[in-house]
Design a protein around this motif. Structure first.
Motif, PDB file in Angstrom:
ATOM      1  N   HIS A  83      -2.792   5.111  -5.366  1.00 40.29           N
ATOM      2  CA  HIS A  83      -1.433   4.996  -4.558  1.00 40.29           C
ATOM      3  C   HIS A  83      -0.762   6.379  -4.874  1.00 40.29           C
ATOM      4  O   HIS A  83      -0.150   6.773  -4.209  1.00 40.29           O
ATOM      5  N   GLU A 124       5.904  -3.209  -1.442  1.00 36.94           N
ATOM      6  CA  GLU A 124       4.874  -2.983  -2.356  1.00 36.94           C
ATOM      7  C   GLU A 124       4.304  -4.337  -3.509  1.00 36.94           C
ATOM      8  O   GLU A 124       5.215  -4.880  -4.080  1.00 36.94           O
ATOM      9  N   GLU A 126       2.664  -6.303  -6.094  1.00 41.79           N
ATOM     10  CA  GLU A 126       2.417  -5.855  -7.686  1.00 41.79           C
ATOM     11  C   GLU A 126       1.943  -7.006  -8.398  1.00 41.79           C
ATOM     12  O   GLU A 126       2.451  -8.050  -8.261  1.00 41.79           O
ATOM     13  N   ASN A 154       6.846  -8.559  -5.388  1.00 43.77           N
ATOM     14  CA  ASN A 154       6.880  -7.613  -4.317  1.00 43.77           C
ATOM     15  C   ASN A 154       8.323  -6.673  -4.904  1.00 43.77           C
ATOM     16  O   ASN A 154       9.437  -6.911  -4.514  1.00 43.77           O
ATOM     17  N   GLN A 209      -1.682  -3.321   2.862  1.00 43.32           N
ATOM     18  CA  GLN A 209      -2.460  -2.945   1.483  1.00 43.32           C
ATOM     19  C   GLN A 209      -3.388  -3.950   1.143  1.00 43.32           C
ATOM     20  O   GLN A 209      -3.563  -5.181   1.410  1.00 43.32           O
ATOM     21  N   THR A 243       1.880  -0.558  -7.493  1.00 41.50           N
ATOM     22  CA  THR A 243       1.112  -0.742  -6.340  1.00 41.50           C
ATOM     23  C   THR A 243       0.028  -0.186  -5.978  1.00 41.50           C
ATOM     24  O   THR A 243      -0.133   1.070  -6.057  1.00 41.50           O
TER      25      THR A 243
END
Length: 281
Positions: A83, A124, A126, A154, A209, A243
């Motif tokens: 990332h 994102e 995570e 998130n 993602q 992330t």
């Protein structure tokens, strides 16, 4: 164990998801999933219960955040090597820490509101750590003794506010609804290696993602130990750990969220979240 909180916002009850996927009411055992209930001793008492003897909860109630009593909602930035590469940022030498507002916390499937005047709201997925007992100046070797388990966050972010409006990242991270957490707290015994979990996020069914916690720069032990040098961590505190690639800001050209879209995200062993994106009133 998979522990959760269910019911209307602000009136959630503690619950447990049993091995058959049935939601069981824990309110006759603990007042809430907070404080001492999250300690090793508290979790052991819940684990020793006969789940089949707990009342089953009918229907599909709303899920809230899986823990209560959160004092600190910490986040770690640029913690995935891949990332960092997509954003063109150097690999951090120490964990980048910032705070998300407690007002951003919400259930895993509640609506995400794009704030007024936002132009770059982003997603994102995570891995989030839930603290189970007080941690202050703990070593990496002792860090896991203070972890109750894991959940999904998130880390919704407004990139213009985060990057282009001066100051720290906090202003782009703390808007109301920018911290969906859940669906449940999964205790450590079910996740023997948090550094080997697949995680993913989709927007309107398109995979954005698709990563793994293997590429985290700083692992769970390091993060808990490091954070405890600066902030005393308390039961129910949440640390979201960064992330993988695929955020909207990193796409070419960049892509950001719009009202009417939906996000769906998950982490191996930790379940899934789904949020509809709406405009502010």
């Amino acid at each position: 164990m998979k522990l959760l909180r269910y019911g209307p916002a602000g009136a959630e009850k503690p619950g447990l998801l049993d091995g058959n996927g049935t939601l069981r009411d824990l309110s006759g055992v603990v007042p809430d999933l907070a404080g001492e209930a999250l300690s090793p001793e508290g979790l052991a008492r819940i684990a020793a219960l006969d789940a089949a003897g707990l009342p089953a909860v009918p229907g599909s109630p709303r899920l809230g955040t899986p823990v209560a009593g959160t004092r600190n909602f910490l986040a770690i930035g640029l913690n995935y090597a891949d990332h960092a590469a997509e954003t063109g940022a150097p690999i951090p030498k120490e964990p980048i820490m910032f705070l998300k507002s407690l007002g951003s916390l919400q259930g895993p499937n509640d609506e995400v509101v794009i704030p007024r005047n936002s132009v770059k709201t982003d997603w994102e997925v995570e891995l989030a750590i839930v603290i189970g007992s007080r941690a202050k100046n703990v070593s990496p070797d002792a860090a896991m003794d203070h972890v109750a388990g894991y959940t999904i966050c998130n880390d919704v972010s407004e990139r213009e506010w985060q990057i282009e409006r001066g100051g720290t990242w906090d202003k782009g991270k703390g808007a109301d609804t920018f911290g969906p957490v859940g669906p449940w707290l999964v205790t450590q015994d079910e996740i023997p290696d948090p550094q080997n979990l697949a995680l993913w996020l989709e927007v309107d069914g398109q995979r954005m993602q698709d990563g793994s916690t293997r590429t985290m720069i700083f692992d769970v032990r390091k993060i808990v130990s490091y954070a405890s040098q600066f902030i005393t961590l308390h039961p129910g505190d949440i640390i979201t750990t960064g992330t993988p690639p695929g955020v909207g800001m990193g796409r070419k050209p960049p892509v950001f969220l719009r009202p009417g879209q939906s996000m769906r995200l998950g982490i191996e062993g930790l379940g899934e979240q789904e949020q509809k994106v709406v405009a502010a009133d």
